[in-house]
Structures are given as C-alpha cells and as structure tokens.
Write a protein that holds these residues in place. Structure first.
Motif, short mmCIF file in Angstrom:
data_model
loop_
_atom_site.label_atom_id
_atom_site.label_comp_id
_atom_site.label_asym_id
_atom_site.label_seq_id
_atom_site.Cartn_x
_atom_site.Cartn_y
_atom_site.Cartn_z
N MET A 1 12.95 68.73 64.24
CA MET A 1 12.42 67.46 64.61
C MET A 1 11.65 67.33 65.68
N LYS A 2 11.49 68.42 66.54
CA LYS A 2 10.59 68.34 67.67
C LYS A 2 9.10 68.24 67.17
N ILE A 3 8.81 68.89 66.12
CA ILE A 3 7.53 69.24 65.57
C ILE A 3 6.95 67.74 65.13
N ALA A 4 7.96 66.93 64.38
CA ALA A 4 7.54 65.81 63.76
C ALA A 4 7.43 64.66 65.17
N GLU A 5 8.53 64.74 66.12
CA GLU A 5 8.25 63.70 66.99
C GLU A 5 7.02 64.03 67.97
N SER A 6 6.41 65.16 68.13
CA SER A 6 5.16 65.32 68.83
C SER A 6 3.90 64.92 67.87
N ALA A 7 3.95 65.09 66.81
CA ALA A 7 3.13 64.61 65.79
C ALA A 7 3.07 63.16 65.63
N LEU A 8 4.16 62.51 65.68
CA LEU A 8 4.29 60.92 65.49
C LEU A 8 3.86 60.37 67.00
N GLY A 9 3.91 61.06 68.02
CA GLY A 9 3.65 60.50 69.52
C GLY A 9 4.81 60.25 70.19
N ASN A 10 4.85 59.85 71.52
CA ASN A 10 6.05 59.62 72.38
C ASN A 10 6.35 58.07 72.12
N THR A 11 5.48 57.34 71.65
CA THR A 11 5.68 55.88 71.52
C THR A 11 6.76 55.61 70.01
N SER A 12 6.78 56.67 69.16
CA SER A 12 7.35 56.48 68.17
C SER A 12 8.54 57.27 67.86
N PRO A 13 9.95 57.03 68.41
CA PRO A 13 10.80 57.94 68.02
C PRO A 13 11.30 58.16 66.69
N VAL A 14 11.56 59.18 66.29
CA VAL A 14 11.99 59.41 64.89
C VAL A 14 13.49 58.55 64.71
N SER A 15 13.40 57.71 63.55
CA SER A 15 14.46 56.75 63.32
C SER A 15 15.24 57.37 62.28
N SER A 16 14.74 58.06 61.32
CA SER A 16 15.34 58.50 60.27
C SER A 16 14.70 59.64 59.48
N ILE A 17 15.48 60.53 58.71
CA ILE A 17 14.78 61.93 58.08
C ILE A 17 15.53 61.76 56.53
N VAL A 18 14.17 61.99 55.84
CA VAL A 18 14.75 61.95 54.23
C VAL A 18 14.33 63.54 53.83
N VAL A 19 15.60 64.16 53.32
CA VAL A 19 15.72 65.39 52.93
C VAL A 19 15.77 65.47 51.24
N TYR A 20 14.99 65.87 50.51
CA TYR A 20 15.37 66.03 49.11
C TYR A 20 15.81 66.93 48.56
N ASN A 21 16.43 67.06 47.50
CA ASN A 21 17.30 68.02 46.75
C ASN A 21 16.06 69.23 46.24
N ASP A 22 14.97 68.46 46.02
CA ASP A 22 14.06 69.40 45.46
C ASP A 22 13.43 70.31 46.67
N LYS A 23 13.60 71.72 46.56
CA LYS A 23 12.99 72.32 47.60
C LYS A 23 11.59 72.65 47.75
N ALA A 24 10.80 71.97 46.81
CA ALA A 24 9.32 72.04 46.68
C ALA A 24 8.88 70.88 47.71
N ARG A 25 9.64 69.94 47.71
CA ARG A 25 9.44 68.68 48.63
C ARG A 25 9.53 68.73 49.95
N SER A 26 8.67 68.03 50.76
CA SER A 26 8.55 68.38 52.23
C SER A 26 9.56 67.29 52.88
N TYR A 27 9.90 67.37 54.26
CA TYR A 27 10.83 66.73 54.69
C TYR A 27 10.09 65.49 55.31
N MET A 28 10.68 64.28 55.35
CA MET A 28 9.71 63.33 55.83
C MET A 28 10.68 62.65 57.08
N PHE A 29 9.92 62.57 58.04
CA PHE A 29 10.55 61.91 59.42
C PHE A 29 9.89 60.52 59.62
#
Length: 90
Positions: A1-29
């Motif tokens: 989650m820290k990687i996504a937070e740093s990529a999104l910037g400090n002004t936009s905290p992560v509010s939700s995470i989407v994890v798919y059952n398909d292992k080929a799909r990436s996580y969405m923060f």
C-alpha cells in the motif's frame, strides 16, 4: 500500500483497494481527496480529485496512474444518484 500511496501523492490517501480473483489482474488502489468540508452545491466543487493506481501484486511495480473523477461511468452514477448536486440537496 505504501508504494501506491507514494505514487498517488501525499494529498490523495488510499481510500479503497480492489483485489480481483484473477491472479493475472493487478491490484487497484483508489484515492479520494476532499478539497473542503464546506457545503457546496456542485459535486466537483468539494473534491480535489480521484485517482486509481494499478500495482503489480507480485513485483510492486506501479503500472498506471489514472485520473478518474470525470470517468464516464462515475459521471453517469452521480447523474443517476443526485443530478450532480451534493447529497444534502440532490
């Protein structure tokens, strides 16, 4: 989650995470930054922005940052829910 937070910037905290059952799909923060807590009439007056970070769950590589506040289905959703007015009004 820290990687996504740093990529999104400090002004936009992560509010939700989407994890798919398909292992080929990436996580969405998802991030949602509020501009002000003052009452506003128009939906977009009160938000700083919405962004999604797509992260490879195995390597931690940030694959994409997507600005999503004006995404087609988000606009349709707000039109359906409240005619783009804030919830207290619409």
């Amino acid at each position: 989650m820290k990687i996504a937070e740093s990529a999104l910037g400090n002004t936009s905290p992560v509010s939700s995470i989407v994890v798919y059952n398909d292992k080929a799909r990436s996580y969405m923060f998802r991030s949602y930054a509020v501009k002000t807590m003052e009452p506003k009439l128009w939906y977009w007056e009160g938000i700083e922005g919405r962004q999604d970070a797509f992260v490879n769950q195995y390597s931690g590589e940030v694959l994409r940052i997507k600005k999503s506040e004006f995404e087609f289905f988000r606009v349709v959703m707000w039109l359906h829910w409240s005619l783009l007015l804030k919830t207290e009004i619409g």
